[in-house]
Write a protein that holds these residues in place. Structure first.
Motif, PDB file in Angstrom:
ATOM      1  N   ALA A   1      -7.765  -3.964   3.314  1.00  0.00           N
ATOM      2  CA  ALA A   1      -6.996  -3.733   2.224  1.00  0.00           C
ATOM      3  C   ALA A   1      -7.212  -3.542   1.397  1.00  0.00           C
ATOM      4  CB  ALA A   1      -6.370  -5.285   1.881  1.00  0.00           C
ATOM      5  N   ALA A   2      -8.460  -3.217   0.516  1.00  0.00           N
ATOM      6  CA  ALA A   2      -8.896  -3.114  -0.617  1.00  0.00           C
ATOM      7  C   ALA A   2      -9.133  -1.496  -0.633  1.00  0.00           C
ATOM      8  CB  ALA A   2     -10.511  -3.477  -0.677  1.00  0.00           C
ATOM      9  N   GLN A   3      -9.492  -0.880   0.382  1.00  0.00           N
ATOM     10  CA  GLN A   3      -9.365   0.822   0.674  1.00  0.00           C
ATOM     11  C   GLN A   3      -8.035   1.253   1.294  1.00  0.00           C
ATOM     12  OE1 GLN A   3     -12.547   2.437   3.704  1.00  0.00           O
ATOM     13  NE2 GLN A   3     -13.271  -0.419   3.375  1.00  0.00           N
ATOM     14  N   GLY A   4      -6.280   0.676   0.933  1.00  0.00           N
ATOM     15  CA  GLY A   4      -5.322   1.139   1.532  1.00  0.00           C
ATOM     16  C   GLY A   4      -5.291   1.828   2.785  1.00  0.00           C
ATOM     17  N   LYS A   5      -5.855   1.094   3.260  1.00  0.00           N
ATOM     18  CA  LYS A   5      -6.027   1.412   4.729  1.00  0.00           C
ATOM     19  C   LYS A   5      -5.345   0.585   5.720  1.00  0.00           C
ATOM     20  CE  LYS A   5     -10.153   4.782   3.873  1.00  0.00           C
ATOM     21  NZ  LYS A   5     -11.348   4.679   4.878  1.00  0.00           N
ATOM     22  N   GLY A   6      -5.597  -0.582   5.009  1.00  0.00           N
ATOM     23  CA  GLY A   6      -4.272  -1.389   5.717  1.00  0.00           C
ATOM     24  C   GLY A   6      -4.215  -3.214   5.747  1.00  0.00           C
ATOM     25  N   ARG A   7      -3.493  -4.066   6.712  1.00  0.00           N
ATOM     26  CA  ARG A   7      -2.974  -5.864   5.408  1.00  0.00           C
ATOM     27  C   ARG A   7      -3.368  -6.130   6.139  1.00  0.00           C
ATOM     28  NH1 ARG A   7       3.478  -5.133   4.221  1.00  0.00           N
ATOM     29  NH2 ARG A   7       4.082  -4.029   6.048  1.00  0.00           N
ATOM     30  N   ARG A   8      -3.585  -7.693   5.647  1.00  0.00           N
ATOM     31  CA  ARG A   8      -2.601  -8.949   6.716  1.00  0.00           C
ATOM     32  C   ARG A   8      -1.471  -8.425   6.981  1.00  0.00           C
ATOM     33  NH1 ARG A   8      -5.656 -13.019   6.987  1.00  0.00           N
ATOM     34  NH2 ARG A   8      -7.060 -12.383   5.601  1.00  0.00           N
ATOM     35  N   GLN A   9      -1.401  -8.873   8.018  1.00  0.00           N
ATOM     36  CA  GLN A   9       0.151  -8.751   8.225  1.00  0.00           C
ATOM     37  C   GLN A   9       1.064  -9.992   9.876  1.00  0.00           C
ATOM     38  OE1 GLN A   9       3.042  -8.105   7.795  1.00  0.00           O
ATOM     39  NE2 GLN A   9       3.775  -6.170   9.074  1.00  0.00           N
TER      40      GLN A   9
END
Length: 835
Positions: free
Chosen positions: A411-419
């Motif tokens: 999330a911090a790197q803009g490469k994913g997120r909790r879902q």
């Protein structure tokens, strides 16, 4: 009086009497509590009812009768879910209009339900095919449309070649049509959907609110398919034309972020829109061939665990978001477009499907999770949680710790997120058939999709004899030009009506609201009546609609209850339609052990059973077969035991001794009359049956009747005062009334001389203190010496007292294996064992 119960004469007399006094009309006494007991909305078929159907209808009727006697206002209605394919297919086959065949079917069902004396309030009967009903089904469609929950979209959908209509995912079972069992195929059509996925989270969470069988809750949870995890983006590396384009990458959903370092390939569903864009020219032919082959497969076949894993390399690659490694992109049929993102990360070291795929195509296998932090070897697929290894800075973390840290870093790197994702898909409601509620939409060349104004509802289903499907994917309504061609309600230009009809489950998703006041004309339901009666207290039916009707009804209820909607907010004040759900077990035929079916020739109808044994015998036997939820077998021999019970009851209550001024036992009994024990048995009987009624345990209630009748017969020679005998007979009659309404009404009025219906009497109460067994202390001697004292119930039999004394552990230590010469029992307080 006839010593044998003549059910034919008795039943004919009382049916007319009950109709005359309107016995089953819904109570309206403001001083009484209310209860709503409802059966599933039945779909009438040409076969009529079998005795299997009474496994549902008789128990709910008994519960309704019991609660009326307990002082409740009872709402127990019936109606017909009569739109749909079976009626239309029957009409086509027999060259009759479905409106006519539906009337024939509903008339048959109603007649049979009355034959079995189901205590429905027939003044509330509704029919989903009547315009005054489906007007409001169309109204609900418009409500959903206004809320953005009804939409039209093109897509590849399941098509039944026999029924010649599109099917919802829930209506495809093992690759076959749920109605006719024909293998289904995919067909591209523009269809209408309800956005049930918008309520997926609430549908899953709110199952904790309701008193339903856990198996049904589990089926719904599995169908909704809630999964927690992470969405991870793998940027495209090749083809070079897509490299670095903003927003272009392979998005995958995973429930196992802890295995991210084990990714050695990506897999897309063959239907994924990226497939066309990323496939290289060298792989284009192979990919297209594979995609075409997959389109001929059902999702069930694609997901089969034992199916050989097949797939094709697209020629494209992506970049691992944490390691920067190049990851090949494949397509494979075991990935479905409808679940998650339609793309998965291949982790062959820790997923069995990926492991089989990697072995098939020689792809790398990397171990990144170990049970104890020590490598196990890449020849083992470990699917559990453990300690992360070979995972860079995350090595040594537990699966739980590593998952949390990886999600945060992505999330911090803009490469994913909790879902959170859901497997459930939107409800496809279009049907390309005639016999259904028309969808209230107009297609205008200028204005586009235009909803029919509410004041113009209902959109009437046109009368036509040309209602057979043509097989071209279009509804038969498309051929009714006079009906199709209309004017746009917005601009007045020539326009055309929507020709698809609604799935029949739309009509059954709200009917329980209508029953509160079916004569209300100002809306789909009467708000005041709904506040009084809803939600349904007890809903009774089979488990076969766990992921269809039951799920759809919950969805519509939540839409109506949604107070956050900008319009039509908070139409109702509850968000679950059925507080308690009870599923009856299946009734099998003794002929072949199979479910009763006309095609199998093993059907037993209520008509033939009633003609031979009477309604009361049918009702009592269907309950006596076993627990409500259990699978049981119909046996023509077993019902004879119930008829014998009814005959014994009849002979007892019509005996001359009942009206004699002095009981015969008064002269013959040498001991004082057991009056107290007799009365205590009555109170215990009331307590038992009351508890069984409350718990829907009608099989053991019937057993209780039989045991109490046997007790009364055994007590005939005892000196019981006539008034106490009469009270016992009246108690048995009142408690038996919900199950056997005819014989008990005959006894209550004709034999016992009452002038009002037995079914309008109060349920007998009992004294709790009278149901507690009295105990006495028994002295146990061995060769005349006291060796123990035990407590037993006061009316214990001599045989039980003898056995209890001899097997007493302390007494056994004194007997010490020696032979027993004699056991002297002096009830109720002494046993002497002679060794």
């Amino acid at each position: 009086m006839n010593k044998k119960y003549d059910f034919r004469t008795v039943e004919e007399n009382w049916r007319a009497y009950w109709d005359g006094i309107d016995l089953y009309r819904t109570g309206d006494d403001p001083n009484k509590p209310d209860i709503y007991i409802l059966d599933y909305f039945p779909y009438p078929s040409g076969d009529g009812l079998s005795v299997g159907h009474t496994r549902n209808y008789v128990p709910s009727c008994v519960s309704a009768r019991y609660h009326r006697m307990k002082g409740y206002n009872v709402l127990h209605p019936m109606g017909w879910d009569a739109f749909g394919l079976p009626a239309e297919n029957y009409a086509i086959k027999h060259n009759i209009h479905p409106r006519q065949s539906t009337k024939i079917f509903t008339d048959t069902y109603r007649r049979q339900m009355k034959l079995v004396e189901c205590s429905y309030d027939w003044s509330r009967e509704i029919n989903s095919t009547f315009p005054n009903y489906y007007r409001w089904t169309q109204w609900f469609f418009l409500l959903l449309y206004r809320r953005g929950l009804a939409y039209r979209a093109a897509g590849s959908q399941w098509w039944c070649p026999t029924c010649q209509t599109i099917l919802a995912n829930e209506q495809v079972e093992n690759g076959r049509c749920w109605r006719c069992n024909t293998p289904v195929v995919k067909k591209d059509l523009e269809q209408w959907y309800f956005k049930i996925t918008e309520y997926a989270a609430r549908l899953a969470a709110d199952l904790d609110k309701v008193d339903w069988p856990e198996s049904i809750k589990t089926m719904q949870r599995n169908w909704i398919g809630r999964s927690e995890g992470a969405e991870v983006v793998f940027p495209l590396l090749s083809p070079s034309s897509l490299r670095g384009r903003v927003g272009v990458g392979v998005q995958v959903f995973t429930t196992r972020p802890d295995t991210l370092f084990g990714v050695t390939f990506l897999v897309l569903a063959p239907e994924h829109p990226l497939v066309v864009e990323i496939t290289t020219p060298e792989q284009a032919d192979a990919v297209q061939t594979y995609v075409t082959a997959t389109q001929r497969m059902t999702e069930i076949d694609r997901m089969a665990a034992d199916k050989e894993k097949m797939g094709v390399f697209t020629g494209a690659t992506a970049v691992h978001p944490l390691t920067g490694q190049s990851i090949p992109i494949w397509i494979a049929d075991y990935v479905l477009m409808g679940y998650g993102t339609g793309a998965v990360m291949g982790v062959p070291g820790h997923d069995e499907r990926d492991y089989a795929f990697a072995q098939k195509f020689g792809l790398p296998i990397v171990e990144v999770i170990s049970p104890d932090g020590q490598p196990q070897g890449s020849d083992v697929c470990f699917t559990g949680y453990g300690v992360m290894i070979n995972s860079g800075p995350y090595s040594g973390m537990t699966s739980a710790e590593g998952s949390e840290q990886i999600i945060a870093d992505l999330a911090a790197q803009g490469k994913g997120r909790r879902q959170v994702t859901y497997k459930m898909r939107d409800w496809l409601i279009s049907r390309q058939r005639y016999w259904g509620a028309p969808i209230p939409i107009i297609h205008c060349p200028t204005c586009g999709v235009v909803p029919v104004p509410e004041e113009n509802l209902p959109v009437l289903l046109p009368d036509t004899n040309d209602f057979a499907p043509a097989g071209d994917g279009r509804s038969p309504l498309a051929r009714v030009a006079k009906w199709v061609n209309t004017t746009c309600p917005q601009c007045g230009s020539p326009a055309q009506r929507e020709t698809d009809t609604m799935d029949g489950f739309a009509c059954s998703s709200w009917y329980f609201l209508r029953f509160a006041n079916p004569h209300y004309d100002d809306g789909p339901f009467d708000p005041t009546a709904v506040r009084r009666w809803l939600p349904v207290d007890t809903y009774v039916g089979g488990a076969e609609h766990a992921v269809m009707h039951l799920l759809y009804s919950r969805f519509w209820t939540k839409v109506m209850a949604d107070a956050s909607a900008s319009a039509d907010a908070g139409l109702i004040d509850f968000d679950e339609p059925f507080s308690q759900l009870l599923n009856q077990g299946m009734l099998l035929s003794a002929v072949d052990g199979q479910k009763m079916s006309k095609s199998k020739g093993n059907v037993v109808t209520p008509d033939e059973v009633v003609a031979k044994h009477g309604t009361d015998a049918l009702r009592a036997y269907i309950l006596f077969l076993g627990p409500f939820e259990a699978e049981v077998t119909w046996d023509d021999i077993g019902i004879k035991g119930v008829t014998r019970f009814l005959d014994r009851y009849w002979r007892l209550v019509t005996g001359d001794w009942l009206t004699s001024p002095h009981h015969p036992g008064d002269q013959r009994s040498p001991t004082p009359p057991p009056v107290h024990a007799f009365e205590r048995a009555r109170h215990k009987f009331i307590q038992r049956v009351t508890r069984e009624m409350e718990g829907f345990r009608f099989n053991t209630a019937v057993a209780g009747y039989m045991e109490y009748l046997k007790y009364l017969i055994e007590m005939q020679d005892e000196a019981i005062p006539p008034e106490q005998w009469r009270q016992a007979i009246e108690t048995l009659t009142l408690l038996l009334a919900p199950i056997c309404p005819f014989i008990t009404e005959e006894v209550w009025q004709t034999v016992l001389g009452h002038t009002d219906s037995v079914h309008r009497q109060a349920w007998p109460g009992y004294d709790e203190t009278m149901t507690v067994d009295e105990v006495v202390t028994v002295v146990i001697q061995v060769n005349g010496k006291v060796r123990d004292r035990i407590e037993v119930v006061a009316d214990v039999s001599e045989a039980v007292l003898r056995e209890t004394a001899v097997t007493d552990p302390k007494v056994q230590s004194f007997i010490n294996g020696k032979p027993i010469r004699k056991v002297i029992v002096i009830p109720p307080s002494l046993v002497n064992i002679v060794i």
